[in-house]
Scaffold this motif. Structure first.
Motif, PDB file in Angstrom:
ATOM      1  N   PRO A 184     -21.081  35.082  20.304  1.00  0.00           N
ATOM      2  CA  PRO A 184     -21.210  36.458  20.779  1.00  0.00           C
ATOM      3  C   PRO A 184     -22.664  36.848  21.025  1.00  0.00           C
ATOM      4  O   PRO A 184     -23.594  36.257  20.471  1.00  0.00           O
ATOM      5  N   SER A 185     -22.850  37.832  21.879  1.00  0.00           N
ATOM      6  CA  SER A 185     -24.159  38.423  22.125  1.00  0.00           C
ATOM      7  C   SER A 185     -24.089  39.905  21.778  1.00  0.00           C
ATOM      8  O   SER A 185     -23.005  40.496  21.741  1.00  0.00           O
ATOM      9  N   ALA A 211     -40.173  42.617  19.822  1.00  0.00           N
ATOM     10  CA  ALA A 211     -39.494  41.552  19.080  1.00  0.00           C
ATOM     11  C   ALA A 211     -38.274  41.004  19.816  1.00  0.00           C
ATOM     12  O   ALA A 211     -37.641  40.061  19.336  1.00  0.00           O
ATOM     13  N   LEU A 212     -37.915  41.605  20.948  1.00  0.00           N
ATOM     14  CA  LEU A 212     -36.830  41.059  21.768  1.00  0.00           C
ATOM     15  C   LEU A 212     -37.475  40.231  22.876  1.00  0.00           C
ATOM     16  O   LEU A 212     -38.027  40.764  23.830  1.00  0.00           O
ATOM     17  N   LEU A 213     -37.385  38.932  22.736  1.00  0.00           N
ATOM     18  CA  LEU A 213     -38.173  37.992  23.518  1.00  0.00           C
ATOM     19  C   LEU A 213     -37.378  37.429  24.690  1.00  0.00           C
ATOM     20  O   LEU A 213     -36.151  37.436  24.695  1.00  0.00           O
ATOM     21  N   LYS A 214     -38.113  36.905  25.693  1.00  0.00           N
ATOM     22  CA  LYS A 214     -37.477  36.384  26.896  1.00  0.00           C
ATOM     23  C   LYS A 214     -37.579  34.863  27.040  1.00  0.00           C
ATOM     24  O   LYS A 214     -36.774  34.256  27.747  1.00  0.00           O
ATOM     25  N   ASP A 215     -38.589  34.247  26.442  1.00  0.00           N
ATOM     26  CA  ASP A 215     -38.770  32.804  26.615  1.00  0.00           C
ATOM     27  C   ASP A 215     -37.841  32.057  25.660  1.00  0.00           C
ATOM     28  O   ASP A 215     -38.089  31.938  24.475  1.00  0.00           O
ATOM     29  N   TRP A 216     -36.750  31.532  26.229  1.00  0.00           N
ATOM     30  CA  TRP A 216     -35.693  30.896  25.450  1.00  0.00           C
ATOM     31  C   TRP A 216     -35.894  29.389  25.306  1.00  0.00           C
ATOM     32  O   TRP A 216     -35.151  28.720  24.589  1.00  0.00           O
ATOM     33  N   ARG A 217     -36.907  28.821  25.947  1.00  0.00           N
ATOM     34  CA  ARG A 217     -36.958  27.372  26.137  1.00  0.00           C
ATOM     35  C   ARG A 217     -37.076  26.573  24.845  1.00  0.00           C
ATOM     36  O   ARG A 217     -36.618  25.429  24.792  1.00  0.00           O
ATOM     37  N   ASP A 218     -37.675  27.147  23.822  1.00  0.00           N
ATOM     38  CA  ASP A 218     -37.818  26.408  22.565  1.00  0.00           C
ATOM     39  C   ASP A 218     -36.906  26.939  21.458  1.00  0.00           C
ATOM     40  O   ASP A 218     -37.089  26.612  20.288  1.00  0.00           O
ATOM     41  N   THR A 219     -35.907  27.745  21.840  1.00  0.00           N
ATOM     42  CA  THR A 219     -35.057  28.364  20.827  1.00  0.00           C
ATOM     43  C   THR A 219     -33.815  27.558  20.496  1.00  0.00           C
ATOM     44  O   THR A 219     -33.208  27.763  19.447  1.00  0.00           O
ATOM     45  N   GLY A 220     -33.398  26.669  21.401  1.00  0.00           N
ATOM     46  CA  GLY A 220     -32.142  25.944  21.201  1.00  0.00           C
ATOM     47  C   GLY A 220     -30.920  26.790  21.491  1.00  0.00           C
ATOM     48  O   GLY A 220     -29.793  26.375  21.194  1.00  0.00           O
ATOM     49  N   GLN A 244     -26.452  44.245  36.866  1.00  0.00           N
ATOM     50  CA  GLN A 244     -25.567  44.874  35.890  1.00  0.00           C
ATOM     51  C   GLN A 244     -26.147  44.818  34.480  1.00  0.00           C
ATOM     52  O   GLN A 244     -26.159  45.818  33.766  1.00  0.00           O
ATOM     53  N   ASN A 245     -26.606  43.643  34.091  1.00  0.00           N
ATOM     54  CA  ASN A 245     -27.223  43.461  32.784  1.00  0.00           C
ATOM     55  C   ASN A 245     -28.525  42.699  32.960  1.00  0.00           C
ATOM     56  O   ASN A 245     -28.592  41.749  33.758  1.00  0.00           O
ATOM     57  N   ALA A 246     -29.551  43.098  32.236  1.00  0.00           N
ATOM     58  CA  ALA A 246     -30.803  42.357  32.279  1.00  0.00           C
ATOM     59  C   ALA A 246     -30.571  40.944  31.742  1.00  0.00           C
ATOM     60  O   ALA A 246     -29.610  40.694  31.001  1.00  0.00           O
ATOM     61  N   THR A 247     -31.430  40.020  32.124  1.00  0.00           N
ATOM     62  CA  THR A 247     -31.283  38.645  31.643  1.00  0.00           C
ATOM     63  C   THR A 247     -31.463  38.600  30.121  1.00  0.00           C
ATOM     64  O   THR A 247     -32.035  39.499  29.517  1.00  0.00           O
ATOM     65  N   PHE A 248     -30.959  37.518  29.534  1.00  0.00           N
ATOM     66  CA  PHE A 248     -30.897  37.412  28.076  1.00  0.00           C
ATOM     67  C   PHE A 248     -32.252  37.608  27.402  1.00  0.00           C
ATOM     68  O   PHE A 248     -33.287  37.133  27.880  1.00  0.00           O
ATOM     69  N   ARG A 249     -32.211  38.310  26.308  1.00  0.00           N
ATOM     70  CA  ARG A 249     -33.287  38.357  25.347  1.00  0.00           C
ATOM     71  C   ARG A 249     -32.782  37.751  24.051  1.00  0.00           C
ATOM     72  O   ARG A 249     -31.579  37.590  23.872  1.00  0.00           O
ATOM     73  N   TYR A 250     -33.691  37.434  23.144  1.00  0.00           N
ATOM     74  CA  TYR A 250     -33.253  37.036  21.805  1.00  0.00           C
ATOM     75  C   TYR A 250     -34.185  37.668  20.783  1.00  0.00           C
ATOM     76  O   TYR A 250     -35.361  37.942  21.065  1.00  0.00           O
ATOM     77  N   LEU A 259     -28.119  41.356  25.326  1.00  0.00           N
ATOM     78  CA  LEU A 259     -28.014  41.771  26.720  1.00  0.00           C
ATOM     79  C   LEU A 259     -28.180  43.288  26.789  1.00  0.00           C
ATOM     80  O   LEU A 259     -27.498  44.012  26.065  1.00  0.00           O
ATOM     81  N   VAL A 260     -29.069  43.738  27.633  1.00  0.00           N
ATOM     82  CA  VAL A 260     -29.251  45.175  27.852  1.00  0.00           C
ATOM     83  C   VAL A 260     -28.488  45.542  29.119  1.00  0.00           C
ATOM     84  O   VAL A 260     -28.777  45.037  30.207  1.00  0.00           O
ATOM     85  N   SER A 261     -27.495  46.411  28.979  1.00  0.00           N
ATOM     86  CA  SER A 261     -26.657  46.785  30.109  1.00  0.00           C
ATOM     87  C   SER A 261     -27.314  47.914  30.899  1.00  0.00           C
ATOM     88  O   SER A 261     -27.230  49.088  30.520  1.00  0.00           O
ATOM     89  N   LEU A 262     -27.951  47.553  32.003  1.00  0.00           N
ATOM     90  CA  LEU A 262     -28.535  48.566  32.879  1.00  0.00           C
ATOM     91  C   LEU A 262     -27.438  49.443  33.473  1.00  0.00           C
ATOM     92  O   LEU A 262     -27.589  50.659  33.586  1.00  0.00           O
TER      93      LEU A 262
END
Length: 397
Positions: free
Chosen positions: A42-43, A60-69, A283-289, A308-311
């Motif tokens: 779930p998100s 603290a809600l980050l966009k660079d997912w590349r090293d998160t797994g 519809q929704n901004a791209t994923f943050r974590y 996910l932030v629902s615009l």
């Protein structure tokens, strides 16, 4: 509280996500949902306006997912080296370098050319003997695609292949190989950047290759590919849906369409803003974590969870907009979130607004009796939770 599984009703959700967002918002601004088949767990979905603004600018809600797994099935490519998938201070550096060239003056210099391209596309529509067309294929796609290609200096782009890759990136079809379009597009853009570096011009991509900061900093080869990816994809996909969603809204509200026709100068700017609020392209901004535990709307989002932030949900929040499900071109919709908010606010918003205003005014002036084509069949909605729109818009005149 168990996650709400929206993905199990994807067809109805794609047709009308606003009903789902409203039901969620009635019981709070932040919820756990199953929304995207590409994500195994779930998100957190944020549907309240004030909470969305907070989340879009939360450090603290980050966009660079590349090293998160978080997305193990997706292989990161050079195309991911862009501003949208980075965080400060790296994001700050990239945006500063791009903003040096992506200026309001450069955008404004495109106005006459945007009008010329629009007129040529409408000429081709008017010449059709059957007096019907798919508005997306005839205007909403080729206009922003031509504009962004000319702006970047890549007029010979293989548009059919690019359109396929771009669609798979922003609205992937179920069953398509994860990341395949991304990898193919990244390789294509690498060749494009290399060719442009060998034969530069006066275009934006050449300027980005040449640009240097005061301290001599410049974009690396990988970063140039990432920027080309972001500008090409974001530079046309959003505007396609701004134009088509806006026209759909007007055709569904003939009284307001008549008012707009009677006073383009006075009503068009506000009408385009209302189109963006009422049924915006993203519809929704791209994923943050969450880089750490984050509290939003009274809910603690644990570190490591996706957000996910629902615009679309935020822009229909009755706490911010009166009668939010009513399309009203007289509304003062300032503050809508269609272009985001905070440090990732859309850099191309002025260009998208210009293209939307020119395209919609020119279309309505050229075809006074424009209407949806009843023989065109039911709408085919874009899949997924990122974009909002239809893949075809049959019209007649």
């Amino acid at each position: 509280m168990p996650a709400v599984d929206i993905s199990s009703d994807a067809d109805n959700f794609n047709a009308d996500p606003y009903t789902y967002y409203a039901k969620l918002r009635d019981s709070g601004p932040v919820h756990q949902v199953m929304l995207d088949y590409r994500v195994s767990g779930p998100s957190w979905l944020i549907v309240g306006y004030e909470e969305a603004r907070q989340a879009l600018n939360h450090p603290a809600l980050l966009k660079d997912w590349r090293d998160t797994g978080l997305f193990p099935e997706i292989v990161a490519t050079a195309a991911n080296a862009n501003m949208l998938e980075s965080d400060p201070p790296h994001h700050t550096r990239l945006r500063r370098l791009v903003a040096r060239e992506f200026t309001a003056r450069r955008m404004e210099s495109m106005r006459a050319r945007v009008q010329q391209i629009t007129d040529e596309l409408l000429d081709a529509m008017a010449a059709r003997p059957q007096r019907t067309a798919d508005l997306i294929k005839s205007l909403a796609f080729p206009l922003p695609m031509t504009v962004i290609c000319e702006l970047l200096g890549v007029p010979d782009l293989d548009r059919e292949r690019f359109r396929h890759w771009s669609n798979e990136v922003v609205a992937p079809t179920e069953g398509s190989p994860a990341g395949a379009a991304h990898e193919q597009l990244s390789a294509y853009l690498a060749d494009l950047v290399e060719a442009k570096a060998k034969a530069p011009g006066e275009d934006l991509l050449s300027a980005l290759i040449r640009t240097r900061d005061e301290d001599g900093d410049s974009l690396s080869g990988e970063e140039l590919i990432g920027m080309a990816f972001l500008l090409l994809v974001a530079g046309h996909e959003t505007t396609v849906n701004l134009i088509s969603n806006g026209v759909r809204a007007l055709l569904a509200h003939p009284d307001q369409l008549a008012e707009l026709r009677a006073d383009f100068d006075g009503l068009l700017p506000g009408a385009v803003e209302e189109m963006l609020r009422y049924d915006g392209p993203v519809q929704n901004a791209t994923f943050r974590y969450a880089g750490e535990d984050v509290e939003i709307g009274g809910v603690v989002i644990p570190a490591g969870d996706t957000v996910l932030v629902s615009l679309a949900g935020a822009d229909r929040d009755p706490g911010r907009f009166g009668e939010p499900d009513t399309f009203d071109i007289h509304r003062a919709p300032q503050g809508h979130l269609a272009f985001g908010h905070g440090l990732h606010f859309c850099l191309g918003a002025p260009l998208a607004r210009m293209e939307g205003r020119i395209a919609i005014r020119s279309l309505l002036e050229r075809f006074p009796d424009l209407a949806e084509d009843p023989a065109g069949g039911p709408p085919v909605w874009l899949a997924g939770s990122l974009m909002r729109g239809v893949s075809r818009l049959p019209v007649r005149w």
